[in-house]
Write an enzyme that holds these catalytic residues in place. Structure first.
Site: not given
Ligand code: HEM
Length: 427
Positions: A273-274, A245, A317, A249
């Protein structure tokens, strides 16, 4: 809603500075607060004046400006979040019926499945939930790779994600040991042998972690580890979303949002959408739980652990299979290679310095990334086969492709890849 978006003081009319140039909290020219509208209930206004959680929630999840061109791959963050919450909740219900001793662990899990009212359902939700979680997580990471969401200024967002992935893998591994079935025991044995093979620190570390032998004390520690790692994700998810935030995004074009007209408020557009996406996600989840409960688990784990009888093949797994294949393909250097295959993801923002984010405008990255990812998927299949003959050879080739893509390919692409003209904005 977008009427609230105003350009910063030094910006030409209609243009906003990039998120990098703006202090945190002033995204898209927003004022850092989102006061409650005057028609809000007096009690809510009273609370918010003293503890501004309601206005903070409105600012981050109601009025929050999102790029208007996000595709369905941006739903996966919400899927991962919901799957994580389902795992934590169902885990609490399992924990109150589980016994962490070698003598009783297997029986207590059997009792959950057969005697505890709805225990079979909660266990099925927990086990299927892990698959749904990792499937959504891998797609979430793939999306971030494809659209270059790891690049400046989102490096810490990426790193918090990687920390989350590491914690979740640790928690999943510890959880798999708990039923004390054959694969739990032998999987743990393989992991401890791999750890002990690390020169100097390996053996003392394995001893320190599990107390020497695979006995009650080890299982008890693994139980504690499972719980602690699982719940610590909540704090890191908080940091992950906080980092998200600050920058806002990314989007499929990979160019920064600069005009208020390029954005939509999170609610109702992205909540709806979500919501639709989550309904589909829940449908797939339900099919997995109710129709295919044993599909992705190994039948060997329904046999009580027997230290005197080694299974024909010890397999993990599915979500660990690519790393396991690298471990086995690497022979004497399998452990460092498996560690390196994850470590490259941690340093990704510094390996790929190309200023262009989205693969749509990167003609070579667009081809090489899928090749590397397909090699990784292939390793996932290879992880279920004995490391011999053609499987061994092809696993080694796939490992080399995965590592070379990051260590050699990305730095070279940064220098030599032709660049396509980027669009001015996202509209
Ligand atoms: C428990 C694990 C995770 C949760 C709950 C989580 C949750 C979220 C949420 C809610 C968003 C905003 C919605 C979206 O852009 O899809 C987000 C964005 C993002 N997440 Fe995660 N995430 C997790 C793991 C990861 C991992 C493993 C990575 C990569 C290393 C990652 C990288 C990113 C990035 C780069 C964004 C921004 C994407 C964009 O705006 O294009 N996340 N994450």
């Amino acid at each position: 809603m977008t009427a609230r978006l105003e350009p910063g003081p030094e910006q030409p009319e209609g243009m906003l500075p990039s998120t990098v140039d703006r202090p945190a909290g002033e995204r898209f020219g927003h004022a850092p607060t989102s006061p409650l509208p005057p028609e809000s209930a007096p009690l809510l206004r009273w609370i918010d004046a003293r503890l501004p959680v309601i206005s903070a929630f409105r600012r981050e999840y109601v009025d929050y400006p999102m790029p208007r061109n996000l595709n369905g791959l941006w739903n996966f963050g919400a899927f991962v979040t919901v799957a994580l919450l389902v795992l934590l909740l169902s885990g609490i219900f399992l924990a109150v019926n589980y016994t962490a001793t070698i003598a009783d662990a297997f029986n207590s899990v059997e009792a959950i499945d057969r005697q505890v009212p709805s225990g079979w359902l909660v266990r099925s939700i927990h086990m299927g939930g892990v698959t749904m979680f990792f499937a959504a997580l891998y797609i979430h990471v793939w999306r971030s790779l494809y659209y270059g969401s790891y690049k400046a200024p989102r490096e810490l967002l990426w790193l918090t994600g990687m920390v989350l992935m590491a914690i979740c893998m640790g928690a999943a591994f510890a959880g798999y040991v708990l039923p004390w079935g054959q694969m739990s025991f032998w999987g743990l044995t393989v992991a401890m042998r791999a750890l002990s093979s690390v020169p100097l620190v390996g053996t003392p570390l394995a001893h320190w972690l599990l107390g020497g032998a695979l006995a009650d004390v080890a299982l008890h520690r693994i139980y504690v580890l499972h719980f602690v790692l699982a719940f610590s994700t909540l704090a890191v998810v908080g940091l992950h979303v906080m980092a998200l935030h600050v920058t806002g995004s990314n989007n499929p074009l990979g160019v920064e949002v600069r005009k208020p007209a390029d954005t939509l408020p999170f609610h109702p557009y992205y909540t709806v959408k979500d919501g639709v996406g989550l309904a589909l996600f829940a449908l797939v989840f339900a099919v997995l739980i109710f129709f295919l409960p044993g599909w992705l688990t190994l039948p060997d784990n329904y046999l009580r652990a027997d230290p005197l009888s080694t299974p024909a093949d010890i397999t993990p797994e599915w979500y660990f299979a690519p790393f396991y294949a690298i471990l086995r393909a690497g022979g004497g250097i399998g452990v460092p290679l498996a560690a390196l295959s994850i470590a490259v993801l941690f340093v990704l923002p510094w390996l790929d310095r190309s200023p262009v984010r989205s693969a749509r405008f990167r003609p070579w990255y667009r081809v090489l990334l899928p090749v590397a990812v397909l090699s990784f998927v292939f390793l996932g299949v290879a992880g279920f086969h004995q490391p011999a003959g053609l499987w061994l050879l092809s696993s080694r080739i796939a490992t080399a492709i995965w590592l070379l893509f990051f260590l050699l390919g990305l730095p070279l692409l940064t220098r030599f890849e032709p660049r396509r003209a980027l669009p001015e904005g996202i509209a």
